[in-house]
Design an enzyme around this catalytic site. Structure first.
Site, PDB file in Angstrom:
ATOM      1  CB  CYS A 105      -0.929  -0.005   1.221  1.00  9.61           C
ATOM      2  SG  CYS A 105      -1.917   1.505   1.395  1.00  9.61           S
ATOM      3  CB  CYS A 117      -7.443  -1.412   7.339  1.00 11.29           C
ATOM      4  SG  CYS A 117      -7.288  -1.364   5.542  1.00 11.29           S
TER       5      CYS A 117
END
Length: 430
Positions: A106, A227
């Site tokens: 990410c 997440c």
């Protein structure tokens, strides 16, 4: 200067130190003032998860921070990019039996690429500030001068650029250091990035937050785990996207079948395997992707859990590509880690012609797993990282090989014949 305020404390230092009474959009850092804008990234569509993901709540918290500090607030969505570049890779790696690290991916593709270019190209930012606990070799003033440097074209860097490469350095707070997660970031992004928390402790950052009426973020828990999984059972989550592949749990010691599972990709090496009907703990030590079997061993310190050799993908070197000592000698001593906050492990790197490296640990380490990133350090400098693609034999396999060798009249070792400098293979494919 534009701040990513997607996480806890990410806007605090750059917008809070010094004069809080300064005029709107201007905050002073020491003797220098910056015009600051807060930007929140939404990377996961919480509507798909029935409210489990807290992105919307985090966005509200970030907006309140910007209101209190009286700075502009923007929100950007990279849900599509995150799915294509991060989550799809995450699923693909698991399907191959590997253990991915979506946080590193990410940062490489979303935060320090999509968001970075949005801040620079769309908002006209001179620099980007994030809340990672890390540092670079550039002073803040030097970061703001980077926009005047003409970027060289072509594949290779010119001598000026190499001589002035930006180094990624560990944070002052060694426990909070997050260079592990930004070890794949490009030179272009590092040149224009500030890490205001790099020289601070978490306790001091909390103190700044309290002094500036940001109590609502002080109540938030540490950001842990993945997440998009949230508080759900990981196995249930992953089986929403990958088809079950039932297989057997098999003892590495005597090949006894101990139980069954729903998919070999659900387990990572070193993980405890919860096998129905067994009270004592067993741990995953090998996986057979062809048959779908998971091999397990008793005891958390079983020798089948320990290895001292691995091979990476092509390494992303941050400042030197690759380091001059490694090019000159084909070998280099340094340290590495493959999990955040684990102790650094002394090792020797051996460079291959294709840019991959062999990593030989001075002492066997527990629970190496393909798909994880090996992140390399020399003192306080984070040199870069490469994805672990192959593992050497475990200490248990080597012990068995030595035992058989000593019993053989011919005397050849049954350990692996391939290693650094001897060919592309490395033990069994995992």
């Amino acid at each position: 200067m534009h701040c990513d305020v997607g996480g806890l404390y990410r806007v605090l230092w750059e917008c809070s130190r010094g004069s809080i009474s300064a005029s709107r959009q201007v905050r002073c850092l020491g003797l220098r003032c910056y015009q600051v804008t807060g930007v929140f990234m939404k990377n996961w569509d919480s509507l798909d998860e029935h409210g489990v993901c807290t992105a919307d709540r985090d966005c509200e918290d970030a907006y309140r921070v910007c209101q209190i500090l009286d700075i502009p607030f923007h929100q950007v969505s990279y849900v599509k990019e995150y799915w294509n570049d991060v989550f799809s890779d995450f699923l693909s790696e698991y399907e191959k039996g590997r253990t991915p690290n979506p946080d590193i991916v990410c940062n490489k593709h979303i935060k320090f690429s999509c968001f970075f270019h949005y801040a620079v190209d769309n908002l006209g930012a001179d620099a980007v500030a994030t809340g990672h606990y890390a540092r670079t070799s550039l002073e803040d003033e030097e970061v703001f001068q980077q926009k005047h440097i003409k970027r060289p074209e072509g594949l290779f860097r010119n001598r000026f650029e190499v001589r002035n490469a930006v180094k990624l350095l560990r944070a002052a707070d060694s426990f909070k250091d997050q260079t592990f997660f930004v070890s794949q970031v490009s030179q272009d992004a590092l040149r224009r990035t500030l890490f205001p928390l790099g020289g601070l402790t978490k306790d001091f950052v909390k103190k700044i937050a309290a002094e500036n009426r940001l109590h609502h973020v002080l109540q938030k828990k540490e950001s842990m785990g993945i997440c998009f999984v949230g508080k759900r059972n990981f196995e249930n989550f992953i089986l929403q996207y990958l088809q079950p592949r039932p297989g057997k749990f098999i003892s590495i010691e005597d090949n006894r079948v101990l139980g069954t599972h729903k998919g070999w990709f659900l387990y990572t090496l070193g993980q405890r395997a919860r096998i129905g009907g067994l009270r004592e703990p067993w741990y995953v030590v090998e996986k057979d992707g062809t048959k779908g079997d998971v091999f397990v061993a008793p005891r958390t310190d079983h020798p089948a859990l320990y290895r001292d050799l691995l091979r990476t993908s092509r390494v992303h070197w941050i400042a030197e590509e690759p380091p001059a000592a490694l090019v000159r000698d084909k070998m280099m001593e340094c340290h590495f880690r493959f999990r955040h906050q684990m102790a650094l492990v002394p090792c020797v790197l051996t460079l291959n012609q294709d840019g991959t490296v062999w990593v030989t640990a001075v002492k066997a380490v527990r629970a190496l797993a393909p798909g994880q990133f090996a992140v390399f350090y020399k003192g306080d400098e984070c040199l870069g990282s490469g994805k672990i693609l192959r593992l050497g034999p475990s200490a248990y396999i080597l012990q068995k090989g030595k035992s058989k060798s000593s019993m053989s009249t011919e005397g050849p070792s049954e350990g692996p014949s391939e290693g650094p400098g001897s060919g592309p293979g490395l033990g069994p494919t995992l």
